[in-house]
Design an enzyme around this catalytic site. Structure first.
Site, PDB file in Angstrom:
ATOM      1  CE1 TYR A  98     -33.378  -5.528  32.933  1.00 16.01           C
ATOM      2  CE2 TYR A  98     -31.215  -4.529  33.245  1.00 16.01           C
ATOM      3  CZ  TYR A  98     -32.578  -4.404  33.103  1.00 16.01           C
ATOM      4  OH  TYR A  98     -33.158  -3.164  33.144  1.00 16.01           O
ATOM      5  CD  GLU A 140     -32.217  -0.065  32.719  1.00 19.17           C
ATOM      6  OE1 GLU A 140     -31.302  -0.881  32.988  1.00 19.17           O
ATOM      7  OE2 GLU A 140     -33.432  -0.351  32.831  1.00 19.17           O
ATOM      8  CE1 TYR A 191     -36.161   9.182  39.414  1.00 14.64           C
ATOM      9  CE2 TYR A 191     -38.107   9.968  38.259  1.00 14.64           C
ATOM     10  CZ  TYR A 191     -37.154   8.991  38.476  1.00 14.64           C
ATOM     11  OH  TYR A 191     -37.193   7.821  37.744  1.00 14.64           O
ATOM     12  CD  GLN A 207     -36.550   6.666  43.450  1.00 16.27           C
ATOM     13  OE1 GLN A 207     -37.554   6.199  43.968  1.00 16.27           O
ATOM     14  NE2 GLN A 207     -35.395   6.016  43.462  1.00 16.27           N
ATOM     15  CB  SER A 209     -39.704  16.048  42.259  1.00 15.36           C
ATOM     16  OG  SER A 209     -40.469  14.902  42.006  1.00 15.36           O
ATOM     17  N   GLY A 278     -51.165  18.023  47.240  1.00 11.68           N
ATOM     18  CA  GLY A 278     -50.229  17.724  48.320  1.00 11.68           C
ATOM     19  C   GLY A 278     -48.788  17.919  47.889  1.00 11.68           C
ATOM     20  N   GLY A 280     -47.229  16.516  45.708  1.00  5.69           N
ATOM     21  CA  GLY A 280     -47.114  16.447  44.238  1.00  5.69           C
ATOM     22  C   GLY A 280     -46.814  17.793  43.606  1.00  5.69           C
ATOM     23  CB  THR A 282     -41.800  18.604  44.677  1.00  9.88           C
ATOM     24  OG1 THR A 282     -42.253  17.285  44.376  1.00  9.88           O
ATOM     25  CG2 THR A 282     -41.938  18.870  46.163  1.00  9.88           C
ATOM     26  N   GLY A 424     -44.065   6.717  43.641  1.00 10.71           N
ATOM     27  CA  GLY A 424     -43.894   5.341  44.092  1.00 10.71           C
ATOM     28  C   GLY A 424     -43.860   4.493  42.838  1.00 10.71           C
TER      29      GLY A 424
HETATM   30  C1  FAD Z   1     -40.316   9.892  41.031  1.00  9.74           C
HETATM   31  C2  FAD Z   1     -40.590  10.182  42.498  1.00  9.74           C
HETATM   32  C3  FAD Z   1     -40.512  11.476  42.961  1.00  9.74           C
HETATM   33  C4  FAD Z   1     -40.783  11.767  44.302  1.00  9.74           C
HETATM   34  N1  FAD Z   1     -40.706  13.051  44.751  1.00  9.74           N
HETATM   35  C5  FAD Z   1     -40.959  13.335  46.053  1.00  9.74           C
HETATM   36  C6  FAD Z   1     -40.869  14.677  46.529  1.00  9.74           C
HETATM   37  O1  FAD Z   1     -40.550  15.608  45.787  1.00  9.74           O
HETATM   38  N2  FAD Z   1     -41.126  14.900  47.856  1.00  9.74           N
HETATM   39  C7  FAD Z   1     -41.480  13.880  48.706  1.00  9.74           C
HETATM   40  O2  FAD Z   1     -41.704  14.146  49.902  1.00  9.74           O
HETATM   41  N3  FAD Z   1     -41.595  12.601  48.263  1.00  9.74           N
HETATM   42  C8  FAD Z   1     -41.304  12.304  46.960  1.00  9.74           C
HETATM   43  N4  FAD Z   1     -41.376  10.993  46.541  1.00  9.74           N
HETATM   44  C9  FAD Z   1     -41.684   9.935  47.509  1.00  9.74           C
HETATM   45  C10 FAD Z   1     -40.375   9.471  48.201  1.00  9.74           C
HETATM   46  O3  FAD Z   1     -39.528   8.859  47.250  1.00  9.74           O
HETATM   47  C11 FAD Z   1     -40.611   8.430  49.301  1.00  9.74           C
HETATM   48  O4  FAD Z   1     -41.412   7.406  48.797  1.00  9.74           O
HETATM   49  C12 FAD Z   1     -41.253   9.035  50.541  1.00  9.74           C
HETATM   50  O5  FAD Z   1     -40.412  10.049  51.079  1.00  9.74           O
HETATM   51  C13 FAD Z   1     -41.476   7.949  51.605  1.00  9.74           C
HETATM   52  O6  FAD Z   1     -40.251   7.330  51.863  1.00  9.74           O
HETATM   53  P1  FAD Z   1     -39.921   6.812  53.340  1.00  9.74           P
HETATM   54  O7  FAD Z   1     -38.618   6.089  53.285  1.00  9.74           O
HETATM   55  O8  FAD Z   1     -40.070   7.893  54.304  1.00  9.74           O
HETATM   56  O9  FAD Z   1     -41.083   5.799  53.578  1.00  9.74           O
HETATM   57  P2  FAD Z   1     -41.019   4.147  53.443  1.00  9.74           P
HETATM   58  O10 FAD Z   1     -40.210   3.669  54.600  1.00  9.74           O
HETATM   59  O11 FAD Z   1     -40.521   3.878  52.091  1.00  9.74           O
HETATM   60  O12 FAD Z   1     -42.498   3.833  53.628  1.00  9.74           O
HETATM   61  C14 FAD Z   1     -43.419   4.131  52.596  1.00  9.74           C
HETATM   62  C15 FAD Z   1     -44.803   3.712  53.037  1.00  9.74           C
HETATM   63  O13 FAD Z   1     -44.806   2.300  53.205  1.00  9.74           O
HETATM   64  C16 FAD Z   1     -45.319   2.013  54.483  1.00  9.74           C
HETATM   65  N5  FAD Z   1     -44.702   0.795  55.031  1.00  9.74           N
HETATM   66  C17 FAD Z   1     -43.406   0.620  55.355  1.00  9.74           C
HETATM   67  N6  FAD Z   1     -43.217  -0.597  55.883  1.00  9.74           N
HETATM   68  C18 FAD Z   1     -44.436  -1.188  55.894  1.00  9.74           C
HETATM   69  C19 FAD Z   1     -44.909  -2.436  56.327  1.00  9.74           C
HETATM   70  N7  FAD Z   1     -44.085  -3.340  56.850  1.00  9.74           N
HETATM   71  N8  FAD Z   1     -46.218  -2.701  56.186  1.00  9.74           N
HETATM   72  C20 FAD Z   1     -47.056  -1.807  55.657  1.00  9.74           C
HETATM   73  N9  FAD Z   1     -46.669  -0.606  55.230  1.00  9.74           N
HETATM   74  C21 FAD Z   1     -45.378  -0.307  55.341  1.00  9.74           C
HETATM   75  C22 FAD Z   1     -44.970   3.210  55.354  1.00  9.74           C
HETATM   76  O14 FAD Z   1     -45.826   3.334  56.481  1.00  9.74           O
HETATM   77  C23 FAD Z   1     -45.192   4.332  54.377  1.00  9.74           C
HETATM   78  O15 FAD Z   1     -46.536   4.710  54.353  1.00  9.74           O
HETATM   79  C24 FAD Z   1     -41.119  10.702  45.191  1.00  9.74           C
HETATM   80  C25 FAD Z   1     -41.169   9.380  44.712  1.00  9.74           C
HETATM   81  C26 FAD Z   1     -40.903   9.123  43.394  1.00  9.74           C
HETATM   82  C27 FAD Z   1     -40.961   7.697  42.905  1.00  9.74           C
HETATM   83  C1  HEM Z   2     -36.890  -7.365  32.553  1.00 14.42           C
HETATM   84  C2  HEM Z   2     -36.524  -7.174  33.828  1.00 14.42           C
HETATM   85  C3  HEM Z   2     -37.088  -6.123  34.727  1.00 14.42           C
HETATM   86  C4  HEM Z   2     -38.356  -5.602  34.753  1.00 14.42           C
HETATM   87  C5  HEM Z   2     -39.541  -5.952  33.879  1.00 14.42           C
HETATM   88  C6  HEM Z   2     -38.393  -4.614  35.810  1.00 14.42           C
HETATM   89  C7  HEM Z   2     -39.500  -3.861  36.143  1.00 14.42           C
HETATM   90  C8  HEM Z   2     -39.502  -2.854  37.073  1.00 14.42           C
HETATM   91  C9  HEM Z   2     -40.616  -1.981  37.350  1.00 14.42           C
HETATM   92  C10 HEM Z   2     -41.973  -2.056  36.664  1.00 14.42           C
HETATM   93  C11 HEM Z   2     -40.236  -1.119  38.310  1.00 14.42           C
HETATM   94  C12 HEM Z   2     -41.096  -0.005  38.920  1.00 14.42           C
HETATM   95  C13 HEM Z   2     -40.895   1.233  38.077  1.00 14.42           C
HETATM   96  C14 HEM Z   2     -41.670   2.405  38.637  1.00 14.42           C
HETATM   97  O1  HEM Z   2     -41.176   2.997  39.597  1.00 14.42           O
HETATM   98  O2  HEM Z   2     -42.751   2.672  38.168  1.00 14.42           O
HETATM   99  C15 HEM Z   2     -38.881  -1.423  38.648  1.00 14.42           C
HETATM  100  C16 HEM Z   2     -38.164  -0.773  39.636  1.00 14.42           C
HETATM  101  C17 HEM Z   2     -36.980  -1.243  40.107  1.00 14.42           C
HETATM  102  N1  HEM Z   2     -36.208  -2.248  39.569  1.00 14.42           N
HETATM  103 FE1  HEM Z   2     -36.651  -3.370  37.977  1.00 14.42          FE
HETATM  104  N2  HEM Z   2     -37.176  -4.565  36.416  1.00 14.42           N
HETATM  105  C18 HEM Z   2     -36.349  -5.473  35.778  1.00 14.42           C
HETATM  106  C19 HEM Z   2     -35.027  -5.709  36.077  1.00 14.42           C
HETATM  107  C20 HEM Z   2     -34.373  -5.209  37.177  1.00 14.42           C
HETATM  108  C21 HEM Z   2     -33.031  -5.543  37.564  1.00 14.42           C
HETATM  109  C22 HEM Z   2     -32.101  -6.462  36.776  1.00 14.42           C
HETATM  110  C23 HEM Z   2     -32.775  -4.904  38.726  1.00 14.42           C
HETATM  111  C24 HEM Z   2     -31.514  -4.958  39.559  1.00 14.42           C
HETATM  112  C25 HEM Z   2     -31.240  -6.013  40.276  1.00 14.42           C
HETATM  113  C26 HEM Z   2     -33.951  -4.122  39.062  1.00 14.42           C
HETATM  114  C27 HEM Z   2     -34.067  -3.303  40.159  1.00 14.42           C
HETATM  115  C28 HEM Z   2     -35.105  -2.416  40.355  1.00 14.42           C
HETATM  116  C29 HEM Z   2     -35.152  -1.484  41.461  1.00 14.42           C
HETATM  117  C30 HEM Z   2     -34.119  -1.361  42.579  1.00 14.42           C
HETATM  118  C31 HEM Z   2     -36.322  -0.733  41.302  1.00 14.42           C
HETATM  119  C32 HEM Z   2     -36.864   0.350  42.234  1.00 14.42           C
HETATM  120  C33 HEM Z   2     -37.595  -0.428  43.284  1.00 14.42           C
HETATM  121  C34 HEM Z   2     -38.306   0.375  44.316  1.00 14.42           C
HETATM  122  O3  HEM Z   2     -38.138   1.576  44.376  1.00 14.42           O
HETATM  123  O4  HEM Z   2     -39.036  -0.284  45.064  1.00 14.42           O
HETATM  124  N3  HEM Z   2     -34.899  -4.335  38.105  1.00 14.42           N
HETATM  125  N4  HEM Z   2     -38.450  -2.479  37.879  1.00 14.42           N
END
Ligand code: FAD
Ligand code: HEM
Length: 432
Positions: A98, A140, A191, A207, A209, A278, A280, A282, A424
């Site tokens: 943080y 946390e 998840y 992530q 699920s 879709g 969703g 899981t 996401g």
């Molecule tokens: C709580 C939670 C639960 C989930 N559960 C499931 C589940 O049960 N099953 C499941 O299949 N998924 C699940 N997901 C979604 C999963 O985590 C991933 O987000 C998904 O598999 C896509 O990841 P990826 O690495 O394949 O795609 P990424 O590489 O992360 O890409 C994601 C999207 O971003 C786009 N992108 C990437 N780079 C760029 C760029 N440069 N410009 C523009 N667009 C870009 C890609 O084309 C794609 O559409 C869950 C997500 C969360 C947060």
């Molecule tokens: C007050 C401080 C912070 C705030 C307000 C904040 C806020 C958030 C929010 C809103 C998300 C998205 C949650 C969701 O999935 O809906 C997130 C994800 C995340 N945060 Fe933070 N965060 C903070 C501090 C931190 C710190 C200290 C770290 C570590 C360096 C961190 C790392 C991450 C990572 C890795 C994710 C997931 C990102 C992804 O999947 O793209 N965050 N945070």
């Protein structure tokens, strides 16, 4: 609680800060990853960075937290904070980080707002940041403690016991801890994060699920392959899992986290409504499997929308689980229904009257023996009777969830009863 002086300053500057948050967060991440590239290796999701979606979620959460502090200074926005804390725990965020985020975030604020950031303004927003950070760090710490892990050390190797193709673009992986120890406790709907090393050597975390509760120390995830579309590349991790991972391989998984789960004393009789589209489905099959495993008699209504029966992952399993649960029934909507499963006119569905439901299902042309009813088109809750005291779980693409949530509220379901999971960063919560 925010001091009175800071509250006045935050109130006066909130519109300017909120308006500039997009630029602030873009600069913040840019500078932080330039100086600390290791944070993009196994922690931050580079797909979400590229698409800008994580930036918007961070900005929205800070503005949402500040607004909540001003509106009700003595309480914390629990839903917002829990959502973030669970995600942070699932990627292993630690309290010392943080300070890093603070440094780069406040550097970016000073750069973007320039002279407007007087010492009083900086101090007031500093207070907001540390109030939010403190609330997150506390949550946390509790999550890590409950999971029985050292803060940040959430990873464990798992062996893929079985890989199963569910639909042309969805596969399930059945997993067992590779160290021979017991599987950690998971609540239905939660998840895990999966951490993989990509071809360029960088680690990425996503992530998934838990889509089933098979017992016997096993866990299952079900992954949809994200294919390239116009202007967007293939999803990195889902493609790797589809192309490279099979039975006998090892995967690195986090402990289970997630704020959307069935709060389940097994005997609680209140109705459950599972609404998905879709992939969703899981968390919903995870919840259904749990209810079946504990022999629940709760009224359960499963509502799912998909492109077609062939695209509907875990469809047969969902029907079998519904069949096993005495209080359960399902309605599926397909945009392209197979001819073998004709659609049927909309009929009211009585969640609270299982006998009436059973009769209705037998009469319906689109019903099958497993108590599932089929309709064509997009999900439409018109005519679906929803119990007022039901807990509703919702998961699917954002436009779907927005539309269905509107229909649920219009049908009299209280907003607090609707628990949604976003696959996401949650762009919905701060403004909802
Ligand atoms: C709580 C939670 C639960 C989930 N559960 C499931 C589940 O049960 N099953 C499941 O299949 N998924 C699940 N997901 C979604 C999963 O985590 C991933 O987000 C998904 O598999 C896509 O990841 P990826 O690495 O394949 O795609 P990424 O590489 O992360 O890409 C994601 C999207 O971003 C786009 N992108 C990437 N780079 C760029 C760029 N440069 N410009 C523009 N667009 C870009 C890609 O084309 C794609 O559409 C869950 C997500 C969360 C947060
Ligand atoms: C007050 C401080 C912070 C705030 C307000 C904040 C806020 C958030 C929010 C809103 C998300 C998205 C949650 C969701 O999935 O809906 C997130 C994800 C995340 N945060 Fe933070 N965060 C903070 C501090 C931190 C710190 C200290 C770290 C570590 C360096 C961190 C790392 C991450 C990572 C890795 C994710 C997931 C990102 C992804 O999947 O793209 N965050 N945070």
């Amino acid at each position: 609680m925010l001091s009175e002086e800071s509250a006045a300053v935050v109130r006066a500057t909130l519109p300017a800060v909120a308006g500039a948050l997009d630029e602030i967060t873009a600069r913040f991440y840019g500078a932080m990853f330039r100086d600390r590239p290791e944070l993009l290796d196994g922690m931050f999701n580079r797909g979400n960075q590229a698409s800008g979606v994580q930036r918007r979620a961070l900005a929205g959460s800070i503005a949402g937290f500040a607004t909540a502090l001003l509106d009700s200074p003595d309480t914390r926005p629990d839903t917002l904070l829990d959502r973030i804390a669970h995600k942070h725990a699932a990627v292993g965020v630690t309290d010392d980080q943080y300070t890093i985020v603070h440094k780069y975030l406040f550097g970016a604020i000073a750069e973007v707002l320039g002279d407007a950031v007087t010492p009083e303004v900086a101090a007031a927003w500093d207070e907001v940041y540390w109030l939010m950070a403190g609330a997150l760090i506390g949550r946390e710490a509790r999550l890590y403690q409950d999971a029985g892990v050292t803060p940040g050390e959430v990873w464990r190797p798992w062996t893929v016991v079985e890989r199963r193709t569910e639909t042309p673009d969805t596969v399930s992986f059945l997993l067992r801890p590779a160290d021979g120890g017991p599987a950690p406790r998971a609540r239905a709907g939660q998840y895990v994060s999966v951490r993989v090393r990509l071809a360029d050597g960088v680690h990425q975390v996503r992530q998934y699920s838990l889509s089933s509760d098979p017992g016997d120390g096993l866990r299952r995830i079900t992954v949809k392959r994200v294919a390239a579309a116009e202007g967007t590349p293939d999803g990195e991790v889902s493609t790797l899992l589809h192309e490279r991972v099979s039975a006998g391989d090892e995967l690195t998984l986090s402990a289970p986290f997630g704020d959307v789960f069935l709060d389940d004393p097994a005997d609680a009789g209140s109705p459950v409504v599972l609404v998905s589209a879709g992939i969703g489905c899981t968390p919903m099959t995870g919840i259904l499997a749990h209810l079946a495993a504990v022999g629940s008699t709760r009224p359960v209504l499963v509502l799912h929308a998909d492109r077609s029966p062939a695209d509907h992952a875990l469809r047969a399993e969902t029907r079998a689980l519904v069949d096993r649960l005495p209080g359960a029934r399902a309605v599926f909507w397909y945009e392209h229904p197979e001819p073998a499963e004709p659609t049927q006119p909309t009929q009211p569905t009585q969640l609270t009257q299982p006998t009436a439901q059973a009769e209705q299902v037998e009469r319906a042309d689109g019903a099958d023996r497993a108590g599932a009813e089929f309709r064509s088109g997009l999900m439409d809750l018109d005519g679906i009777e929803l119990a007022r005291d039901a807990t509703v779980f919702l998961c699917g693409p954002l436009p779907f969830m927005r539309a269905v949530r509107g229909q649920l509220l219009a049908a009299g379901v209280p907003a607090r009863a609707v628990r949604y999971e976003v696959f996401g960063p949650d762009l919905w919560l701060p403004g909802s």
